[in-house]
Enzyme design. Structure first.
Site, mmCIF file in Angstrom:
data_model
loop_
_atom_site.group_PDB
_atom_site.id
_atom_site.type_symbol
_atom_site.label_atom_id
_atom_site.label_comp_id
_atom_site.label_asym_id
_atom_site.label_seq_id
_atom_site.Cartn_x
_atom_site.Cartn_y
_atom_site.Cartn_z
ATOM 1 N N ARG A 42 0.858 -1.186 0.000
ATOM 2 C CA ARG A 42 0.000 0.000 0.000
ATOM 3 C C ARG A 42 0.896 1.239 0.000
ATOM 4 O O ARG A 42 1.660 1.475 0.942
ATOM 5 C CB ARG A 42 -0.914 -0.017 1.217
ATOM 6 N N ARG A 92 -2.368 6.296 9.404
ATOM 7 C CA ARG A 92 -2.343 5.813 8.026
ATOM 8 C C ARG A 92 -2.394 7.006 7.053
ATOM 9 O O ARG A 92 -2.274 8.162 7.445
ATOM 10 C CB ARG A 92 -3.531 4.877 7.785
ATOM 11 N N LYS A 109 -4.334 0.801 14.582
ATOM 12 C CA LYS A 109 -4.267 1.768 13.480
ATOM 13 C C LYS A 109 -5.022 3.043 13.829
ATOM 14 O O LYS A 109 -5.939 3.054 14.665
ATOM 15 C CB LYS A 109 -4.827 1.158 12.202
ATOM 16 N N LYS A 113 -6.677 6.643 11.829
ATOM 17 C CA LYS A 113 -7.029 7.202 10.529
ATOM 18 C C LYS A 113 -7.503 8.644 10.677
ATOM 19 O O LYS A 113 -8.290 8.956 11.576
ATOM 20 C CB LYS A 113 -8.116 6.354 9.864
ATOM 21 N N CYS A 150 -14.507 -3.783 -1.092
ATOM 22 C CA CYS A 150 -13.136 -4.107 -0.684
ATOM 23 C C CYS A 150 -12.600 -5.225 -1.575
ATOM 24 O O CYS A 150 -13.337 -5.819 -2.369
ATOM 25 C CB CYS A 150 -13.100 -4.523 0.779
ATOM 26 N N CYS A 199 -7.428 -11.522 0.349
ATOM 27 C CA CYS A 199 -7.507 -11.086 1.748
ATOM 28 C C CYS A 199 -7.727 -12.290 2.660
ATOM 29 O O CYS A 199 -8.673 -13.062 2.477
ATOM 30 C CB CYS A 199 -8.634 -10.075 1.933
ATOM 31 N N CYS A 220 -16.036 -9.137 4.802
ATOM 32 C CA CYS A 220 -15.981 -9.450 6.230
ATOM 33 C C CYS A 220 -16.432 -8.227 7.004
ATOM 34 O O CYS A 220 -16.645 -7.159 6.426
ATOM 35 C CB CYS A 220 -14.560 -9.884 6.629
ATOM 36 N N CYS A 237 -13.591 -2.343 5.544
ATOM 37 C CA CYS A 237 -12.644 -1.583 4.726
ATOM 38 C C CYS A 237 -13.320 -0.718 3.662
ATOM 39 O O CYS A 237 -12.776 0.309 3.272
ATOM 40 C CB CYS A 237 -11.638 -2.520 4.075
#
Length: 570
Positions: free
Chosen positions: A75, A144, A213, A215, A435, A441, A480, A484
């Site tokens: 990424r 991120r 994480k 954001k 996603c 994934c 899931c 995302c």
């Protein structure tokens, strides 16, 4: 009995990593396996990469007694979503040379490369560093990619907001020299080498970085195209007469949850005040450091800022924030969001410049028969003198097109079968996000990106029946519950439970300021169509003037709007 908290396994890995080095050098040098050492699969995230495997091939490879076909996803950070033509061409080249010959435009305005073998990882990272791009903090327990409204034609203050996003990104970038050391071999490139004899130090993150994480997104009303409330820290630009005054501050958003654990939930950020432009970078640092100090490091399922806030209380957090800032935040200023999507086709900016927003289904830049998108964009990048802007909705703006290139851009796209204006697309398709999910994934229970075109085609048959083809309805699909593609902000949200089965959520707002709610569980494709058709029919018959689909499903009682994350499952 000791009162010392039991740290999660990842916390122990970070502590022992020597500022994110671990045994990554050994992992990369090991020719026996395509995988990394187990602990290094956590550390590689901080360098912008995830270890994955092609799950479509698992059964056959097991039959042949082979290990899974491991590869790395990379990424690449793109603060504010803006890339130069040179950078686009390099990413295109790397995708073809070392990846699966496609680019994924993400919901956080970044590039993802898929299918990079371990032996090619260093060469790939080195390649985009040569054009002043990096992947440090693309993943991992750090801040991120910082999102920003990418549309230069929408506001006179865009450049000021974009500049703020770049300052925030730079300030919160990890300082470890491990990235330079592992990937760049001492060359003075985008990530600078450490001074000789100077030891690593992380003045903001500390040795163990954040609990999870983090954001950040910036938005410019009336367009919430970064889904600002889904972020740990959202900054809503407040302008007056073309001057950026500062930002309303929203904290505590996050999409992920875990099936079977109602104590996990999506949450939208709460607005706690206003900060002037010249103080916004310090504000971001102080919010990050409180989460660093107060976040849960025992159980990663409860480590995001949203859980810290709901555990301690918003007032407690705000009081501590004001204390660390040395002043109280000002009261929030008035604003209004009207949409969260992109406007497609050609537009003219406030300075007369031309910009083209292209629909990219599922964010996947690839060539397919009759639709050679990757080739078309490569040809455009070869003569384009403006820039490329990745949107938070997985689309692309070919921005600042010179008058001498307008017709060339148009002709190149048409030649390769690319729909330019987006007018031939249904409103549902224009606003759909997905996603990656299967096949790469490791967390996915079901398809998302690969399934999206088929699902949209079926749904469009229903929309045509009810004369809803051009109605803009926000659809989000994920494989899931980790969220995302921000499924809990879809007027229609689908979250994969198992192969071919999805939970259906309804009722989010069109402008991204209200979560949706679970309506039906474990539906297959026919079940989804059969469930949505009578709701579409009711909507056509009984909607009020200008009423959005998500608002209608709330008003008619299909679902009850959650007022906060804690009542999402109620």
């Amino acid at each position: 009995m000791s009162d010392t908290p039991k740290l999660s396994e990842v916390e122990l890995i970070k502590t022992a990593s020597n500022y994110l080095r671990g045994t990554l050098a050994d992992s990369l040098a090991n020719p026996i396996t395509g995988a990394l050492n187990p602990d290094d699969t956590q550390l590689i995230k901080f360098h912008g990469s995830y270890q994955q495997a092609d799950r479509d091939l698992d059964s056959e490879r097991k039959r042949q007694r082979l290990e899974p076909l491991y590869s790395l996803m990379i990424r690449v950070r793109v603060p504010g979503g803006i890339a130069t033509p040179t950078q686009w061409l390099r990413m295109d080249e790397l995708a073809e040379k070392f990846g699966n010959n496609t680019l994924k435009l993400t919901t956080r305005q970044t590039f993802q490369l898929h299918g990079v073998l371990k032996r090619n990882l260093k060469k790939t990272i080195h390649g985009f560093n040569q054009v002043l791009m990096d992947s440090i903090a693309g993943c991992g327990d750090v801040n991120r990619n910082v999102m920003c409204n990418p549309n230069p034609y929408q506001s006179e203050v865009h450049e000021q907001v974009y500049a703020a996003s770049k300052r925030i990104s730079s300030h919160l970038t990890p300082r470890t020299s491990a990235y330079w050391e592992l990937w760049l071999d001492g060359e003075q490139q985008h990530i600078s080498a450490p001074a000789e004899g100077v030891e690593d130090d992380e003045p903001i993150y500390g040795r163990t970085y954040l609990p999870r994480k983090f954001k950040i997104a910036l938005a410019i009303p009336p367009h919430n195209d970064t889904d600002v409330f889904s972020n740990d820290l959202g900054l809503i630009a407040i302008e007056e007469d073309g001057v950026l005054l500062g930002f309303n501050v929203a904290i505590g958003g996050g999409m992920g949850m875990t099936f079977g654990m109602p104590e996990t939930y999506p949450r939208l950020a709460d607005i706690i005040g206003f900060v002037p432009t010249d103080k916004v970078v310090d504000l971001c640092e102080k919010v990050v450091t409180i989460q660093r100090d107060w976040g849960n490091r025992e159980n990663r399922k409860f480590s995001r800022l949203k859980y810290t806030l709901d555990r301690l209380g918003l007032d407690t957090f705000t009081t501590e924030l004001n204390k660390r800032l040395g002043y109280d935040l000002e009261p929030a200023r008035p604003y209004e969001f009207k949409s969260s999507g992109d406007a497609f086709g050609w537009t003219t900016g406030t300075d007369g410049s031309q910009h083209l927003t292209l629909f990219i289904e599922g964010g996947r830049v690839a060539d397919r028969p009759g639709h050679a998108l990757k080739t078309a964009l490569r040809e455009i990048a070869a003569f384009h003198t403006g820039d490329f802007r990745l949107t938070g909705n997985q689309n692309l703006i070919i921005a600042n097109v010179g008058p001498e290139h307008h017709l060339s851009v148009q002709a190149t796209l048409v030649k390769h079968g690319i729909e330019v204006a987006g007018s031939n697309l249904s409103g549902l398709r224009r606003g759909a996000l997905a996603c990656v999910a299967l096949n790469t994934c490791s967390l996915a229970f079901a398809e998302a990106e690969r399934y999206l075109p088929q699902l949209l085609t079926r749904l469009e048959e229903s929309l045509k029946t009810y004369n809803l083809t051009q109605d803009d309805i926000v659809l989000r699909v994920t494989g899931c519950p980790n969220g995302c593609a921000r499924p809990y902000l879809g007027e229609i949200g689908l979250v994969g439970r198992s192969v071919g089965r999805y939970n259906l959520y309804l009722g989010a707002s069109f402008n991204g300021d209200r979560l949706n709610k679970l309506y039906k569980e474990m539906l297959d494709e026919d079940g989804l169509i059969e469930t949505l058709n009578p709701i579409f029919a009711d909507y056509v018959e009984n909607r009020e003037l200008g009423e959005r689909f998500g608002d209608f499903t709330i008003r008619k009682g299909y679902v009850q709007a959650p007022t906060q994350g804690l009542d999402f499952h109620a």
